[in-house]
Design a protein around this motif. Structure first.
Motif, PDB file in Angstrom:
ATOM      1  N   ALA A 179     -22.303  25.174  40.757  1.00  0.00           N
ATOM      2  CA  ALA A 179     -21.610  24.546  39.634  1.00  0.00           C
ATOM      3  C   ALA A 179     -20.457  23.666  40.100  1.00  0.00           C
ATOM      4  N   ALA A 180     -19.885  23.981  41.272  1.00  0.00           N
ATOM      5  CA  ALA A 180     -18.674  23.292  41.701  1.00  0.00           C
ATOM      6  C   ALA A 180     -18.949  21.954  42.364  1.00  0.00           C
ATOM      7  N   PHE A 181     -20.150  21.750  42.914  1.00  0.00           N
ATOM      8  CA  PHE A 181     -20.405  20.541  43.681  1.00  0.00           C
ATOM      9  C   PHE A 181     -21.615  19.796  43.151  1.00  0.00           C
ATOM     10  N   LEU A 182     -21.514  18.482  43.216  1.00  0.00           N
ATOM     11  CA  LEU A 182     -22.602  17.614  42.795  1.00  0.00           C
ATOM     12  C   LEU A 182     -22.705  16.495  43.819  1.00  0.00           C
ATOM     13  N   ARG A 183     -23.862  16.374  44.450  1.00  0.00           N
ATOM     14  CA  ARG A 183     -24.039  15.357  45.477  1.00  0.00           C
ATOM     15  C   ARG A 183     -24.270  13.988  44.825  1.00  0.00           C
ATOM     16  N   VAL A 184     -23.413  13.041  45.140  1.00  0.00           N
ATOM     17  CA  VAL A 184     -23.495  11.698  44.562  1.00  0.00           C
ATOM     18  C   VAL A 184     -23.494  10.677  45.693  1.00  0.00           C
ATOM     19  N   GLU A 185     -24.343   9.678  45.592  1.00  0.00           N
ATOM     20  CA  GLU A 185     -24.405   8.633  46.614  1.00  0.00           C
ATOM     21  C   GLU A 185     -23.096   7.845  46.632  1.00  0.00           C
ATOM     22  N   VAL A 239      -6.604   4.372  30.807  1.00  0.00           N
ATOM     23  CA  VAL A 239      -7.165   3.600  31.924  1.00  0.00           C
ATOM     24  C   VAL A 239      -6.558   4.067  33.240  1.00  0.00           C
ATOM     25  N   ARG A 240      -5.255   4.356  33.217  1.00  0.00           N
ATOM     26  CA  ARG A 240      -4.581   4.855  34.430  1.00  0.00           C
ATOM     27  C   ARG A 240      -5.207   6.177  34.871  1.00  0.00           C
ATOM     28  N   GLU A 241      -5.480   7.070  33.921  1.00  0.00           N
ATOM     29  CA  GLU A 241      -6.101   8.353  34.261  1.00  0.00           C
ATOM     30  C   GLU A 241      -7.522   8.150  34.786  1.00  0.00           C
ATOM     31  N   VAL A 242      -8.246   7.195  34.204  1.00  0.00           N
ATOM     32  CA  VAL A 242      -9.601   6.903  34.689  1.00  0.00           C
ATOM     33  C   VAL A 242      -9.546   6.370  36.116  1.00  0.00           C
ATOM     34  N   GLN A 243      -8.561   5.510  36.394  1.00  0.00           N
ATOM     35  CA  GLN A 243      -8.397   4.998  37.753  1.00  0.00           C
ATOM     36  C   GLN A 243      -8.141   6.138  38.744  1.00  0.00           C
ATOM     37  N   ASP A 244      -7.233   7.036  38.377  1.00  0.00           N
ATOM     38  CA  ASP A 244      -6.912   8.165  39.253  1.00  0.00           C
ATOM     39  C   ASP A 244      -8.126   9.066  39.458  1.00  0.00           C
ATOM     40  N   ALA A 245      -8.886   9.307  38.353  1.00  0.00           N
ATOM     41  CA  ALA A 245     -10.075  10.156  38.459  1.00  0.00           C
ATOM     42  C   ALA A 245     -11.142   9.504  39.328  1.00  0.00           C
ATOM     43  N   ALA A 246     -11.333   8.185  39.162  1.00  0.00           N
ATOM     44  CA  ALA A 246     -12.325   7.472  39.966  1.00  0.00           C
ATOM     45  C   ALA A 246     -11.933   7.477  41.444  1.00  0.00           C
ATOM     46  N   SER A 247     -10.640   7.284  41.706  1.00  0.00           N
ATOM     47  CA  SER A 247     -10.165   7.324  43.090  1.00  0.00           C
ATOM     48  C   SER A 247     -10.392   8.705  43.694  1.00  0.00           C
ATOM     49  N   GLY A 248     -10.206   9.755  42.865  1.00  0.00           N
ATOM     50  CA  GLY A 248     -10.394  11.117  43.349  1.00  0.00           C
ATOM     51  C   GLY A 248     -11.818  11.417  43.763  1.00  0.00           C
ATOM     52  N   LEU A 249     -12.793  10.724  43.161  1.00  0.00           N
ATOM     53  CA  LEU A 249     -14.196  10.950  43.519  1.00  0.00           C
ATOM     54  C   LEU A 249     -14.485  10.537  44.953  1.00  0.00           C
ATOM     55  N   ARG A 250     -13.679   9.621  45.469  1.00  0.00           N
ATOM     56  CA  ARG A 250     -13.926   9.109  46.820  1.00  0.00           C
ATOM     57  C   ARG A 250     -13.073   9.834  47.866  1.00  0.00           C
ATOM     58  N   MET A 251     -12.352  10.875  47.441  1.00  0.00           N
ATOM     59  CA  MET A 251     -11.491  11.600  48.364  1.00  0.00           C
ATOM     60  C   MET A 251     -12.265  12.717  49.061  1.00  0.00           C
TER      61      MET A 251
END
Length: 410
Positions: free
Chosen positions: A20-26, A72-84
């Protein structure tokens, strides 16, 4: 045997915690999302700052626009977090290399890893491995002494190389340190003089001297080995750090070791910045590098040299150098520069010390989308890219460390 009815009444199986905790994304999908979020940010900013809205009394619109900007700021932070990703993956790859270095150098080496769970942009992690390899190799080959030398010097037989990662504000700071002999100042200075980097009688400060090791092809090794001696390692590190909008600091103490500190922005896509106007041009400076903003009094300003336009401003009992972008970019103008007390002073914090930047107007403070400067613009002095604003304008993102060099304190 289980019947259909029993299966229907059976409780639903829940996935394990790991599932449940991890999802593999390209990675390509995440990059595409980052691009779309960038476009969304620009579109929202363009709509909110549309000239069609000027002069209209729209109190409810302003509230809605503020909420939209926050989302939008929160979306930016969330999107950046996906690449961390955790830097652990980069650090642990060093262990095998260090074991190989032990065999090749016949030295005993202990590798200490600190802060492995610190998260870093995956793009940075992918680019950082090769430069780190060069620094660790230099530490093992040039920095650490042989077991016999260490015993004579009163040190443990096993040399230590430490890799440390920590988040400081909007930066990730990576430190590579060793407890070896330190940088050989005499050798580095002699090689720098032979290459014409310093005069025969010139005695540079340690801070200025250590910078020459990042020159292409610079090496003090007498022979080339498969570990070092080609003079490309630190040059690779310097180039990579510039591309990542990062900074390098080198510290060394004879007989006690050396330390290389890398400071890299947490996110490469978005930048919290102060947008400023000087003349007709817009500039952006990262918010975390701004110490304070004020309008100086005439009694706080001082001209050191009228010929080379060296000026100082007093900030709480300390005189700091002033940088005027018109002079820095050598813009020719027949009219004299405005007096310092008529300008807004932005104090920038740099590795070499504070610098006062004069500006005409504070335009805005916002999180901007970062883009590299294309073509010939990529070589603009003291720039790390451009910031795209919602108004359609472009601001040059300033490299504060190069501005410090421009006023002679770095």
């Amino acid at each position: 045997m289980t019947t259909d009815k029993q299966q229907a009444n059976a409780p639903e199986k829940t996935p394990s915690t790991g599932e449940a905790a991890f999802l593999r994304v390209e990675a390509e999908k995440v990059d595409r999302l980052m691009d779309l979020v960038s476009e969304l940010s620009l579109s929202v900013s363009e709509a909110v700052h549309s000239p069609d809205l000027e002069g209209l009394e729209l109190s409810e619109f302003e509230k809605s626009a503020h909420r939209l900007n926050m989302v939008v700021r929160e979306v930016q932070d969330a999107a950046s977090g996906l690449r961390m990703v955790q830097i652990e993956g980069v650090f642990k790859r060093m262990r095998r290399m260090v074991r190989e270095l032990e065999r090749q150098t016949e030295k005993k080496i202990e590798l200490v890893l600190v802060g492995e769970t610190v998260e870093i942009d995956k793009i940075v992690a992918d680019r950082l491995y090769d430069p780190l390899v060069h620094v660790v190799r230099n530490s093992a080959d040039h920095g650490l002494e042989s077991p016999q030398e260490r015993i004579v010097a009163g040190k443990p037989e096993t040399g230590r190389i430490t890799l440390t990662a920590e988040q400081l504000g909007g930066d990730i700071q990576i430190t590579i340190s060793d407890d070896g002999r330190g940088l050989n100042r005499a050798k580095i200075l002699a090689r720098a003089r032979s290459r014409g980097l310093f005069g025969a009688d010139e005695e540079p400060s340690d801070n200025d001297l250590w910078k020459v090791i990042f020159q292409p092809g610079f090496s003090t090794a007498e022979t080339v080995t498969n570990i070092s001696g080609r003079g490309v390692g630190m040059d690779v590190l310097n180039t990579t750090m510039k591309e990542l909008r990062g900074r390098i600091a080198v510290h060394s103490e004879a007989g006690k070791g050396s330390r290389v500190v890398l400071s890299i922005p947490l996110s490469l896509a978005f930048l919290d910045s102060l947008i400023m106007r000087v003349g007709a041009r817009l500039y952006a400076v990262p918010v975390e590098q701004i110490g304070e903003v004020f309008r100086p009094l005439a009694s706080q300003t001082q001209t050191v040299s009228a010929e080379d336009h060296r000026e100082l401003v007093r900030v709480r009992e300390r005189l700091i150098p002033v940088c005027r972008l018109q002079q820095f970019y050598q813009e020719v103008s027949n009219s004299p520069l405005p007096a310092l007390d008529s300008q807004i002073m932005v104090v920038l914090t740099t590795a070499a010390g504070p610098v006062g930047l004069t500006i005409d107007e504070i335009y805005d403070q916002q999180q901007v989308v970062m883009k590299p400067l294309p073509g010939p613009l990529a070589h603009v002095r003291a720039s790390v890219g451009c910031a795209l604003l919602g108004t359609g304008e472009v601001a040059i993102v300033l490299d504060c460390e190069q501005l410090a060099q421009g006023v002679g304190i770095a």
